[in-house]
Design an enzyme around this catalytic site. Structure first.
Site, PDB file in Angstrom:
ATOM      1  N   MET A 168     -36.167 135.867   1.970  1.00  0.00           N
ATOM      2  CA  MET A 168     -35.046 134.902   1.908  1.00  0.00           C
ATOM      3  C   MET A 168     -35.598 133.499   1.710  1.00  0.00           C
ATOM      4  O   MET A 168     -36.587 133.126   2.348  1.00  0.00           O
ATOM      5  CB  MET A 168     -34.262 134.940   3.219  1.00  0.00           C
ATOM      6  CG  MET A 168     -33.764 136.313   3.602  1.00  0.00           C
ATOM      7  SD  MET A 168     -32.907 136.236   5.183  1.00  0.00           S
ATOM      8  CE  MET A 168     -32.588 137.993   5.449  1.00  0.00           C
ATOM      9  N   ASP A 213     -27.186 148.485   2.664  1.00  0.00           N
ATOM     10  CA  ASP A 213     -27.984 147.578   3.486  1.00  0.00           C
ATOM     11  C   ASP A 213     -27.077 146.664   4.294  1.00  0.00           C
ATOM     12  O   ASP A 213     -26.317 145.870   3.731  1.00  0.00           O
ATOM     13  CB  ASP A 213     -28.872 146.764   2.523  1.00  0.00           C
ATOM     14  CG  ASP A 213     -29.823 145.822   3.240  1.00  0.00           C
ATOM     15  OD1 ASP A 213     -29.926 145.892   4.478  1.00  0.00           O
ATOM     16  OD2 ASP A 213     -30.466 145.021   2.539  1.00  0.00           O
ATOM     17  N   GLY A 214     -27.182 146.777   5.620  1.00  0.00           N
ATOM     18  CA  GLY A 214     -26.469 145.871   6.512  1.00  0.00           C
ATOM     19  C   GLY A 214     -25.623 146.603   7.524  1.00  0.00           C
ATOM     20  O   GLY A 214     -24.657 147.278   7.175  1.00  0.00           O
ATOM     21  N   ASP A 244     -37.350 142.111   3.367  1.00  0.00           N
ATOM     22  CA  ASP A 244     -36.303 141.134   3.032  1.00  0.00           C
ATOM     23  C   ASP A 244     -36.874 139.734   2.891  1.00  0.00           C
ATOM     24  O   ASP A 244     -37.229 139.098   3.880  1.00  0.00           O
ATOM     25  CB  ASP A 244     -35.255 141.116   4.152  1.00  0.00           C
ATOM     26  CG  ASP A 244     -34.412 142.369   4.168  1.00  0.00           C
ATOM     27  OD1 ASP A 244     -33.829 142.709   3.127  1.00  0.00           O
ATOM     28  OD2 ASP A 244     -34.340 143.016   5.238  1.00  0.00           O
ATOM     29  N   GLY A 277     -32.283 147.849   9.986  1.00  0.00           N
ATOM     30  CA  GLY A 277     -33.197 146.922  10.647  1.00  0.00           C
ATOM     31  C   GLY A 277     -33.003 146.945  12.142  1.00  0.00           C
ATOM     32  O   GLY A 277     -33.755 147.589  12.879  1.00  0.00           O
ATOM     33  N   SER A 278     -31.951 146.251  12.616  1.00  0.00           N
ATOM     34  CA  SER A 278     -31.729 146.178  14.061  1.00  0.00           C
ATOM     35  C   SER A 278     -31.421 147.558  14.642  1.00  0.00           C
ATOM     36  O   SER A 278     -31.786 147.840  15.788  1.00  0.00           O
ATOM     37  CB  SER A 278     -30.603 145.191  14.381  1.00  0.00           C
ATOM     38  OG  SER A 278     -29.433 145.521  13.675  1.00  0.00           O
ATOM     39  N   SER A 296     -35.904 148.151   7.768  1.00  0.00           N
ATOM     40  CA  SER A 296     -36.158 146.765   7.378  1.00  0.00           C
ATOM     41  C   SER A 296     -37.077 146.113   8.388  1.00  0.00           C
ATOM     42  O   SER A 296     -36.755 146.038   9.580  1.00  0.00           O
ATOM     43  CB  SER A 296     -34.844 145.983   7.308  1.00  0.00           C
ATOM     44  OG  SER A 296     -35.142 144.606   7.213  1.00  0.00           O
ATOM     45  N   MET A 343     -24.629 145.556  -0.628  1.00  0.00           N
ATOM     46  CA  MET A 343     -24.724 144.863   0.662  1.00  0.00           C
ATOM     47  C   MET A 343     -23.476 145.189   1.481  1.00  0.00           C
ATOM     48  O   MET A 343     -22.353 144.995   1.013  1.00  0.00           O
ATOM     49  CB  MET A 343     -24.803 143.346   0.462  1.00  0.00           C
ATOM     50  CG  MET A 343     -26.130 142.819  -0.065  1.00  0.00           C
ATOM     51  SD  MET A 343     -27.592 143.266   0.895  1.00  0.00           S
ATOM     52  CE  MET A 343     -27.175 142.692   2.535  1.00  0.00           C
ATOM     53  N   HIS A 360     -36.597 143.292  -1.245  1.00  0.00           N
ATOM     54  CA  HIS A 360     -35.239 142.807  -1.512  1.00  0.00           C
ATOM     55  C   HIS A 360     -35.308 141.292  -1.547  1.00  0.00           C
ATOM     56  O   HIS A 360     -35.478 140.645  -0.514  1.00  0.00           O
ATOM     57  CB  HIS A 360     -34.327 143.319  -0.376  1.00  0.00           C
ATOM     58  CG  HIS A 360     -32.920 142.838  -0.456  1.00  0.00           C
ATOM     59  ND1 HIS A 360     -32.032 142.988   0.597  1.00  0.00           N
ATOM     60  CD2 HIS A 360     -32.220 142.229  -1.435  1.00  0.00           C
ATOM     61  CE1 HIS A 360     -30.859 142.479   0.254  1.00  0.00           C
ATOM     62  NE2 HIS A 360     -30.950 142.005  -0.974  1.00  0.00           N
ATOM     63  N   GLY A 377     -28.525 137.603   4.641  1.00  0.00           N
ATOM     64  CA  GLY A 377     -29.106 136.434   5.307  1.00  0.00           C
ATOM     65  C   GLY A 377     -29.611 136.710   6.714  1.00  0.00           C
ATOM     66  O   GLY A 377     -30.509 136.025   7.174  1.00  0.00           O
ATOM     67  N   PHE A 378     -29.029 137.683   7.369  1.00  0.00           N
ATOM     68  CA  PHE A 378     -29.394 137.930   8.764  1.00  0.00           C
ATOM     69  C   PHE A 378     -29.358 139.419   9.087  1.00  0.00           C
ATOM     70  O   PHE A 378     -28.500 140.141   8.559  1.00  0.00           O
ATOM     71  CB  PHE A 378     -28.422 137.206   9.714  1.00  0.00           C
ATOM     72  CG  PHE A 378     -28.361 135.733   9.456  1.00  0.00           C
ATOM     73  CD1 PHE A 378     -29.287 134.874  10.063  1.00  0.00           C
ATOM     74  CD2 PHE A 378     -27.419 135.195   8.596  1.00  0.00           C
ATOM     75  CE1 PHE A 378     -29.253 133.505   9.806  1.00  0.00           C
ATOM     76  CE2 PHE A 378     -27.379 133.837   8.336  1.00  0.00           C
ATOM     77  CZ  PHE A 378     -28.298 132.985   8.946  1.00  0.00           C
ATOM     78  N   GLY A 379     -30.260 139.833   9.965  1.00  0.00           N
ATOM     79  CA  GLY A 379     -30.165 141.170  10.530  1.00  0.00           C
ATOM     80  C   GLY A 379     -29.146 141.163  11.663  1.00  0.00           C
ATOM     81  O   GLY A 379     -28.687 140.102  12.104  1.00  0.00           O
ATOM     82  N   GLY A 380     -28.773 142.345  12.118  1.00  0.00           N
ATOM     83  CA  GLY A 380     -27.944 142.458  13.315  1.00  0.00           C
ATOM     84  C   GLY A 380     -26.476 142.152  13.137  1.00  0.00           C
ATOM     85  O   GLY A 380     -25.764 141.933  14.120  1.00  0.00           O
ATOM     86  N   HIS A 428     -38.469 148.488   3.813  1.00  0.00           N
ATOM     87  CA  HIS A 428     -37.547 147.532   3.196  1.00  0.00           C
ATOM     88  C   HIS A 428     -37.988 146.141   3.652  1.00  0.00           C
ATOM     89  O   HIS A 428     -38.082 145.869   4.851  1.00  0.00           O
ATOM     90  CB  HIS A 428     -36.115 147.835   3.616  1.00  0.00           C
ATOM     91  CG  HIS A 428     -35.096 146.969   2.941  1.00  0.00           C
ATOM     92  ND1 HIS A 428     -34.677 147.196   1.656  1.00  0.00           N
ATOM     93  CD2 HIS A 428     -34.428 145.880   3.370  1.00  0.00           C
ATOM     94  CE1 HIS A 428     -33.779 146.277   1.314  1.00  0.00           C
ATOM     95  NE2 HIS A 428     -33.610 145.454   2.344  1.00  0.00           N
ATOM     96  N   MET A 435     -33.734 137.938  -1.688  1.00  0.00           N
ATOM     97  CA  MET A 435     -32.532 137.114  -1.504  1.00  0.00           C
ATOM     98  C   MET A 435     -32.944 135.675  -1.780  1.00  0.00           C
ATOM     99  O   MET A 435     -32.978 134.819  -0.887  1.00  0.00           O
ATOM    100  CB  MET A 435     -31.987 137.309  -0.085  1.00  0.00           C
ATOM    101  CG  MET A 435     -31.279 138.645   0.069  1.00  0.00           C
ATOM    102  SD  MET A 435     -31.155 139.159   1.790  1.00  0.00           S
ATOM    103  CE  MET A 435     -32.765 139.872   2.002  1.00  0.00           C
TER     104      MET A 435
HETATM  105  C1  DX5 Z   1     -29.731 141.263   5.441  1.00  0.00           C
HETATM  106  C2  DX5 Z   1     -30.909 142.075   4.946  1.00  0.00           C
HETATM  107  C3  DX5 Z   1     -30.963 143.403   5.573  1.00  0.00           C
HETATM  108  C4  DX5 Z   1     -31.184 143.370   7.057  1.00  0.00           C
HETATM  109  C5  DX5 Z   1     -30.559 144.586   7.642  1.00  0.00           C
HETATM  110  O1  DX5 Z   1     -29.574 140.139   4.680  1.00  0.00           O
HETATM  111  O2  DX5 Z   1     -30.847 142.269   3.551  1.00  0.00           O
HETATM  112  O3  DX5 Z   1     -31.922 144.246   4.948  1.00  0.00           O
HETATM  113  O4  DX5 Z   1     -32.554 143.326   7.392  1.00  0.00           O
HETATM  114  O5  DX5 Z   1     -30.549 144.438   9.007  1.00  0.00           O
HETATM  115  P1  DX5 Z   1     -29.517 145.234   9.925  1.00  0.00           P
HETATM  116  O6  DX5 Z   1     -29.769 146.687   9.707  1.00  0.00           O
HETATM  117  O7  DX5 Z   1     -29.869 144.745  11.289  1.00  0.00           O
HETATM  118  O8  DX5 Z   1     -28.122 144.834   9.492  1.00  0.00           O
HETATM  119 ZN    ZN Z   2     -32.223 143.868   2.684  1.00  0.00          ZN
END
Ligand code: DX5
Ligand code: ZN
Length: 223
Positions: free
Chosen positions: A37, A175-176, A35, A197-198, A8, A137, A66, A142-145, A33, A68
């Site tokens: 939002m 994802d997540g 994202d 992502g993270s 991501s 999900m 993706h 909404g957020f990475g990490g 990927h 959102m």
């Molecule tokens: C969260 C996103 C994810 C996010 C994943 O809302 O849809 O795709 O980027 O990030 P990590 O892998 O850090 O949870």
């Molecule tokens: Zn995503």
């Protein structure tokens, strides 16, 4: 089928986005990927069409968008024009999901549907014959990490069974909170596509992290 890895870019360095996209292009990553939002469906705003255009300019790899966002059906053609190869919308927000999926496919993209952690797996049962991908999900979007929600493993297993029964061509994406430490469990539960992502970008060597995710073997251990 060998699983796919989809880093991501939400966790990329946007001051050096082209550099990070080129790194992913050279890595073993299968997909990007991306994202998007809107600050309405999820409590965060990430980015929109211009970032998809940057990724498309820098790499020919599959761009998995993706959405959102609360009205994804308004932007199907725009994302195609920006370079998206696949579009995933959330089942919680699209009133006319069947029409939306047909419109994504009519634009020549792979069509996906995403489910939040509290949405029953059965919510996509009747649309599965029309889909190319289902996204489970494993955090609240909404957020990475964030941390992987443990009950997600059972949801992945149940979605795997539903897909195998109704339309085995559908890819099961997760994802997540996916990292090298839990990715094997996720694959064994039945995932086909790992988003990270993270987990990828917090590594001092993201390409090596991707290689680790790509090299995992869930063989014969499917739940
Ligand atoms: C969260 C996103 C994810 C996010 C994943 O809302 O849809 O795709 O980027 O990030 P990590 O892998 O850090 O949870
Ligand atoms: Zn995503």
């Amino acid at each position: 089928m060998a699983h796919l890895v989809a880093p991501s870019i939400l966790s990329a360095d946007f001051g050096h986005l082209a550099r990070d996209v080129q790194m992913l292009h050279r890595s073993q990553a299968d997909w990007f990927h991306i994202d998007v939002m809107d600050g309405v469906f999820v409590p965060n705003i990430s980015f929109g069409l211009p970032i998809v255009e940057v990724v498309a300019r820098e790499s020919s790899k599959f761009k998995d968008v993706h959405l959102m966002t609360s009205l994804p059906e308004r932007f199907i053609r725009a994302f195609r024009k920006a370079g998206a190869d696949g579009l995933t919308v959330h089942v919680e927000v699209v009133t006319h999901l069947h029409r939306c999926i047909q419109e994504i496919k009519a634009e020549g993209m792979r069509a996906g549907v995403a489910l939040n952690p509290a949405t029953p797996v059965s919510a996509v049962e009747d649309i599965l014959p029309d889909l190319d991908l289902v996204l489970i999900m494993t955090v609240n979007p909404g957020f990475g990490g964030q941390h992987f929600i443990p009950q997600s493993l059972d949801r992945i297993q149940r979605m795997r069974r539903l897909i195998d029964r109704i339309n085995p061509t559908v890819l099961l994406q997760v994802d997540g909170g996916i990292k090298t430490g839990n990715a094997l469990d996720v694959l064994r539960a039945g995932a086909d596509v790992l988003v990270s992502g993270s987990g990828v970008f917090s590594s001092p060597d993201p390409a090596a992290e991707i290689a680790l995710l790509k090299g995992l073997k869930a063989n014969n251990l499917m739940a």
